[in-house]
Scaffold this motif. Structure first.
Motif, PDB file in Angstrom:
ATOM      1  N   LEU A  34       8.599  13.740  -1.659  1.00 13.43           N
ATOM      2  CA  LEU A  34       7.695  13.218  -2.699  1.00 13.43           C
ATOM      3  C   LEU A  34       6.953  14.351  -3.396  1.00 13.43           C
ATOM      4  O   LEU A  34       6.809  14.341  -4.629  1.00 13.43           O
ATOM      5  CB  LEU A  34       6.713  12.210  -2.096  1.00 13.43           C
ATOM      6  N   ALA A  35       6.484  15.325  -2.621  1.00 15.32           N
ATOM      7  CA  ALA A  35       5.762  16.466  -3.215  1.00 15.32           C
ATOM      8  C   ALA A  35       6.680  17.264  -4.139  1.00 15.32           C
ATOM      9  O   ALA A  35       6.276  17.640  -5.250  1.00 15.32           O
ATOM     10  CB  ALA A  35       5.180  17.354  -2.117  1.00 15.32           C
ATOM     11  N   ALA A  75       3.872   9.488 -13.225  1.00 11.32           N
ATOM     12  CA  ALA A  75       4.896   9.215 -14.233  1.00 11.32           C
ATOM     13  C   ALA A  75       6.311   9.508 -13.733  1.00 11.32           C
ATOM     14  O   ALA A  75       7.283   9.009 -14.285  1.00 11.32           O
ATOM     15  CB  ALA A  75       4.623  10.031 -15.490  1.00 11.32           C
ATOM     16  N   ASP A  76       6.430  10.307 -12.675  1.00  6.49           N
ATOM     17  CA  ASP A  76       7.749  10.634 -12.137  1.00  6.49           C
ATOM     18  C   ASP A  76       8.264   9.577 -11.142  1.00  6.49           C
ATOM     19  O   ASP A  76       9.315   9.763 -10.529  1.00  6.49           O
ATOM     20  CB  ASP A  76       7.724  11.998 -11.438  1.00  6.49           C
ATOM     21  N   SER A  77       7.534   8.478 -11.001  1.00  3.45           N
ATOM     22  CA  SER A  77       7.956   7.426 -10.071  1.00  3.45           C
ATOM     23  C   SER A  77       9.346   6.888 -10.413  1.00  3.45           C
ATOM     24  O   SER A  77      10.096   6.490  -9.524  1.00  3.45           O
ATOM     25  CB  SER A  77       6.961   6.264 -10.080  1.00  3.45           C
ATOM     26  N   PHE A  88       3.391   5.712  -5.717  1.00  6.23           N
ATOM     27  CA  PHE A  88       3.106   5.766  -7.153  1.00  6.23           C
ATOM     28  C   PHE A  88       1.975   6.764  -7.442  1.00  6.23           C
ATOM     29  O   PHE A  88       2.025   7.506  -8.421  1.00  6.23           O
ATOM     30  CB  PHE A  88       2.750   4.387  -7.694  1.00  6.23           C
ATOM     31  N   ARG A  89       0.984   6.785  -6.596  1.00  6.61           N
ATOM     32  CA  ARG A  89      -0.158   7.707  -6.767  1.00  6.61           C
ATOM     33  C   ARG A  89       0.311   9.154  -6.686  1.00  6.61           C
ATOM     34  O   ARG A  89      -0.141  10.005  -7.461  1.00  6.61           O
ATOM     35  CB  ARG A  89      -1.205   7.411  -5.696  1.00  6.61           C
ATOM     36  N   VAL A 139       0.849  -1.201   0.000  1.00  9.51           N
ATOM     37  CA  VAL A 139       0.000   0.000   0.000  1.00  9.51           C
ATOM     38  C   VAL A 139       0.883   1.249   0.000  1.00  9.51           C
ATOM     39  O   VAL A 139       0.585   2.232  -0.691  1.00  9.51           O
ATOM     40  CB  VAL A 139      -0.984  -0.009   1.196  1.00  9.51           C
ATOM     41  N   ALA A 140       1.967   1.208   0.761  1.00 10.33           N
ATOM     42  CA  ALA A 140       2.892   2.344   0.774  1.00 10.33           C
ATOM     43  C   ALA A 140       3.453   2.583  -0.632  1.00 10.33           C
ATOM     44  O   ALA A 140       3.542   3.733  -1.080  1.00 10.33           O
ATOM     45  CB  ALA A 140       4.025   2.101   1.776  1.00 10.33           C
TER      46      ALA A 140
END
Length: 193
Positions: free
Chosen positions: A99-100, A19-21, A14-15, A8-9
């Protein structure tokens, strides 16, 4: 439950990144998932400590795209450790901020620099230095504990020897006093001529 929480993490990461994952190094992705799902286990600490003692820590730059199959436990443990260090040094919100920023800029280097004030390379170096410092302290404590244990054993043996000598001396003294008392009694009781 732990596997589901871990996955889930990854889904949340990914969410957020979409696309930048691909721009998120694997060590950070897996470290975040492990950190968020359960944190460390005693095995993680032991694995890292052994690798540090043997000089076989895997550089995080080598864990950016894949984990070595035969050393994956160490790779996961190091990844978790680096994320834990990030949180400890820069706060609980640091991973979310990275992440942001990554989602906004598409650059992990820019994101980590924005949040930590360090390049990825200098962040990794400071993590490695802290790891070595922490493990050196653990090694010093382990050696000190061994020395204290050995010292206690030597003191216990010395105390036993001293006590035994005192008991032997006391027994000899008691025997001597018994002998003297017996001699005095015999002399008193001996008929005088």
């Amino acid at each position: 439950r732990l596997v589901v929480a871990h996955e889930v993490a990854h889904a949340v990461i990914f969410r957020i990144l979409g696309a930048d994952s691909y721009a998120l190094p694997l060590w950070m992705n897996e470290g975040l998932a492990k950190y968020e799902s359960r944190g460390p286990t005693g095995d993680d600490e032991a694995i890292i400590a052994e690798a540090a003692a043997n000089g076989t820590i895997i550089p995080l730059r080598d864990l950016a795209a894949s984990f070595p199959g035969e050393r994956s436990a160490l790779a996961y443990a190091e990844s978790w450790s680096a994320v834990q260090y990030l949180v400890r040094k820069h706060g609980q919100e640091a991973p979310k901020e990275i992440l942001a920023d990554l989602a906004r800029t598409g650059s992990f280097d820019a994101a980590i620099s924005s949040v930590t004030g360090q390049t990825q390379r200098s962040f990794v170096k400071s993590w490695e230095d802290s790891l070595i410092k922490r493990l050196n302290w653990a090694r010093i404590l382990q050696i000190t504990g061994g020395f204290v244990g050995l010292s206690m054993a030597v003191l216990a043996i010395a105390a036993f020897i001293v006590r035994r000598k005192r008991m032997r001396d006391a027994a000899r003294q008691w025997e001597w006093e018994e002998f003297e008392e017996s001699m005095e009694r015999q002399l008193r009781e001996w008929p005088h001529r």
